[in-house]
Design a protein around this motif. Structure first.
Motif, short mmCIF file in Angstrom:
data_model
loop_
_atom_site.label_atom_id
_atom_site.label_comp_id
_atom_site.label_asym_id
_atom_site.label_seq_id
_atom_site.Cartn_x
_atom_site.Cartn_y
_atom_site.Cartn_z
N LYS A 33 60.62 18.78 25.09
CA LYS A 33 60.18 18.06 26.29
C LYS A 33 59.57 16.69 25.99
O LYS A 33 59.26 15.95 26.91
N ASN A 34 59.38 16.37 24.74
CA ASN A 34 58.68 15.13 24.38
C ASN A 34 57.48 14.90 25.31
O ASN A 34 57.41 13.88 26.02
N PRO A 35 56.55 15.85 25.35
CA PRO A 35 55.46 15.74 26.32
C PRO A 35 54.57 14.53 26.06
O PRO A 35 54.45 14.07 24.92
N LEU A 36 53.97 14.05 27.14
CA LEU A 36 52.92 13.05 27.02
C LEU A 36 51.58 13.77 27.22
O LEU A 36 51.29 14.23 28.32
N PHE A 37 50.83 13.92 26.13
CA PHE A 37 49.50 14.50 26.23
C PHE A 37 48.56 13.43 26.77
O PHE A 37 48.47 12.33 26.21
N ILE A 38 47.87 13.76 27.85
CA ILE A 38 46.87 12.83 28.38
C ILE A 38 45.51 13.49 28.24
O ILE A 38 45.20 14.48 28.90
N VAL A 39 44.74 12.94 27.33
CA VAL A 39 43.44 13.51 26.99
C VAL A 39 42.39 12.93 27.93
O VAL A 39 42.27 11.71 28.06
N VAL A 40 41.66 13.83 28.59
CA VAL A 40 40.63 13.38 29.53
C VAL A 40 39.32 13.17 28.77
O VAL A 40 38.67 14.11 28.33
N LEU A 41 38.99 11.91 28.58
CA LEU A 41 37.77 11.54 27.85
C LEU A 41 36.54 11.71 28.75
O LEU A 41 36.67 11.67 29.96
N ASN A 42 35.33 11.87 28.21
CA ASN A 42 35.10 11.87 26.77
C ASN A 42 35.22 13.28 26.17
O ASN A 42 35.56 13.43 25.00
N GLY A 43 34.87 14.29 26.96
CA GLY A 43 34.63 15.63 26.43
C GLY A 43 35.77 16.24 25.62
O GLY A 43 35.52 17.01 24.70
N ALA A 44 37.02 15.91 25.95
CA ALA A 44 38.16 16.61 25.33
C ALA A 44 38.57 16.03 23.98
O ALA A 44 39.53 16.51 23.38
N PHE A 45 37.85 15.04 23.47
CA PHE A 45 38.37 14.35 22.28
C PHE A 45 38.44 15.23 21.04
O PHE A 45 39.39 15.13 20.26
N ILE A 46 37.51 16.13 20.85
CA ILE A 46 37.53 16.99 19.66
C ILE A 46 38.62 18.06 19.81
O ILE A 46 39.42 18.28 18.90
N PHE A 47 38.63 18.72 20.95
CA PHE A 47 39.65 19.73 21.24
C PHE A 47 41.04 19.12 21.10
O PHE A 47 41.93 19.70 20.45
N ALA A 48 41.24 17.95 21.69
CA ALA A 48 42.56 17.31 21.64
C ALA A 48 42.97 17.00 20.21
O ALA A 48 44.12 17.20 19.84
N VAL A 94 50.97 16.72 29.91
CA VAL A 94 50.01 17.79 29.64
C VAL A 94 48.62 17.18 29.67
O VAL A 94 48.25 16.38 28.80
N LEU A 95 47.88 17.53 30.70
CA LEU A 95 46.50 17.05 30.80
C LEU A 95 45.62 17.91 29.92
O LEU A 95 45.61 19.14 30.04
N VAL A 96 44.90 17.28 29.01
CA VAL A 96 44.08 18.02 28.05
C VAL A 96 42.61 17.85 28.41
O VAL A 96 42.07 16.74 28.36
N GLU A 97 41.99 18.96 28.77
CA GLU A 97 40.58 18.97 29.20
C GLU A 97 39.76 19.87 28.29
O GLU A 97 40.27 20.86 27.76
N ASP A 98 38.50 19.55 28.13
CA ASP A 98 37.59 20.42 27.39
C ASP A 98 37.23 21.66 28.20
O ASP A 98 37.24 22.77 27.71
N ILE A 99 36.92 21.43 29.49
CA ILE A 99 36.45 22.54 30.31
C ILE A 99 36.80 22.28 31.77
O ILE A 99 36.75 21.14 32.23
N ILE A 100 37.20 23.33 32.46
CA ILE A 100 37.39 23.25 33.91
C ILE A 100 36.31 24.09 34.56
O ILE A 100 36.18 25.28 34.31
N ASP A 101 35.52 23.40 35.36
CA ASP A 101 34.34 23.99 36.00
C ASP A 101 34.70 24.19 37.48
O ASP A 101 35.34 25.17 37.83
N THR A 102 34.36 23.27 38.36
CA THR A 102 34.77 23.39 39.76
C THR A 102 36.28 23.16 39.91
O THR A 102 36.88 23.63 40.87
N GLY A 103 36.85 22.41 38.99
CA GLY A 103 38.27 22.06 39.07
C GLY A 103 38.54 20.80 39.87
O GLY A 103 39.68 20.36 39.96
N ILE A 104 37.50 20.21 40.41
CA ILE A 104 37.66 19.03 41.26
C ILE A 104 38.26 17.86 40.47
O ILE A 104 39.19 17.19 40.92
N THR A 105 37.74 17.67 39.27
CA THR A 105 38.23 16.57 38.42
C THR A 105 39.72 16.73 38.15
O THR A 105 40.51 15.79 38.34
#
Ligand code: IMP
Ligand code: MG
Length: 173
Positions: A33-48, A94-105
């Motif tokens: 799929k040649n995905p485009l990973f989109i890392v949601v900063l700042n929190g996801a930088f280590i996980f990503a 592929v949206l890369v997040e550290d944590i999904i809390d309310t999910g609003i973001t």
């Protein structure tokens, strides 16, 4: 840390196991799929960084900023998405997040990606707080569920502090 007390909650080894299992799934699902990973900063930088280095196929990586958190409570206002230079049109995102809390973001970000013409938008999150979740989008890749406590470490911060910690700590007050 600052004015709050924190206790060890998830050791790095367990986080790595969760990352490994997400990476294994992605290596199966997204090979062609040649995905485009989109890392949601700042929190996801280590996980990503840990996750994407385990992806074994063609892919691209980009970063966006869209912070909605102040202190330990969500502000419930989602700010604009900034920093995306890549064309998402027709791509597997592929949206890369550290944590999904309310999910609003994430809900807001998924909508923006679809409006920009993404062919499919998948969500990867290391951590998920089911008791706080207020939305209903699908989470394709999830590391683990956690209770509705405030946590820091492994990229996640408390007012800017604690992102560097290899393990995750839970607030005890
Ligand atoms: P949501 O919009 O409520 O899902 O919040 C998502 C964002 O809030 C995440 O990307 C995190 O950056 C931040 N966040 C949520 N829960 C925590 C937490 O327990 N500690 C630190 N940051 C958090
Ligand atoms: Mg985040």
């Amino acid at each position: 840390m600052n004015d709050k007390e924190f206790a060890l909650f998830i050791e790095n080894e367990k986080l790595q196991q969760a990352v490994e299992s997400i990476a294994n799934q992605m290596n199966e699902d997204l090979a062609d799929k040649n995905p485009l990973f989109i890392v949601v900063l700042n929190g996801a930088f280590i996980f990503a960084a840990d996750l994407i280095r385990r992806f074994q196929h063609d892919c691209e990586t980009s970063f966006v900023k869209l912070s909605s958190y102040q202190g330990t409570k969500t502000t419930h206002t989602v700010r604009e998405l900034i920093g995306l230079d890549e064309d998402v049109n027709g791509r597997t995102i592929v949206l890369v997040e550290d944590i999904i809390d309310t999910g609003i973001t994430m809900d807001n970000t998924i909508r923006q990606m679809k409006n920009m013409g993404a062919a499919e938008v998948k969500v990867a999150t290391l951590l998920f707080k089911p008791q706080a979740f207020q939305k209903d989008f699908e989470i394709s890749y999830k590391g683990m569920d956690i209770p509705n406590d405030f946590i820091v470490g492994y990229g996640l911060d408390y007012d800017g502090q604690g992102r560097h910690l290899p393990h995750i700590y839970k607030i005890t007050e």
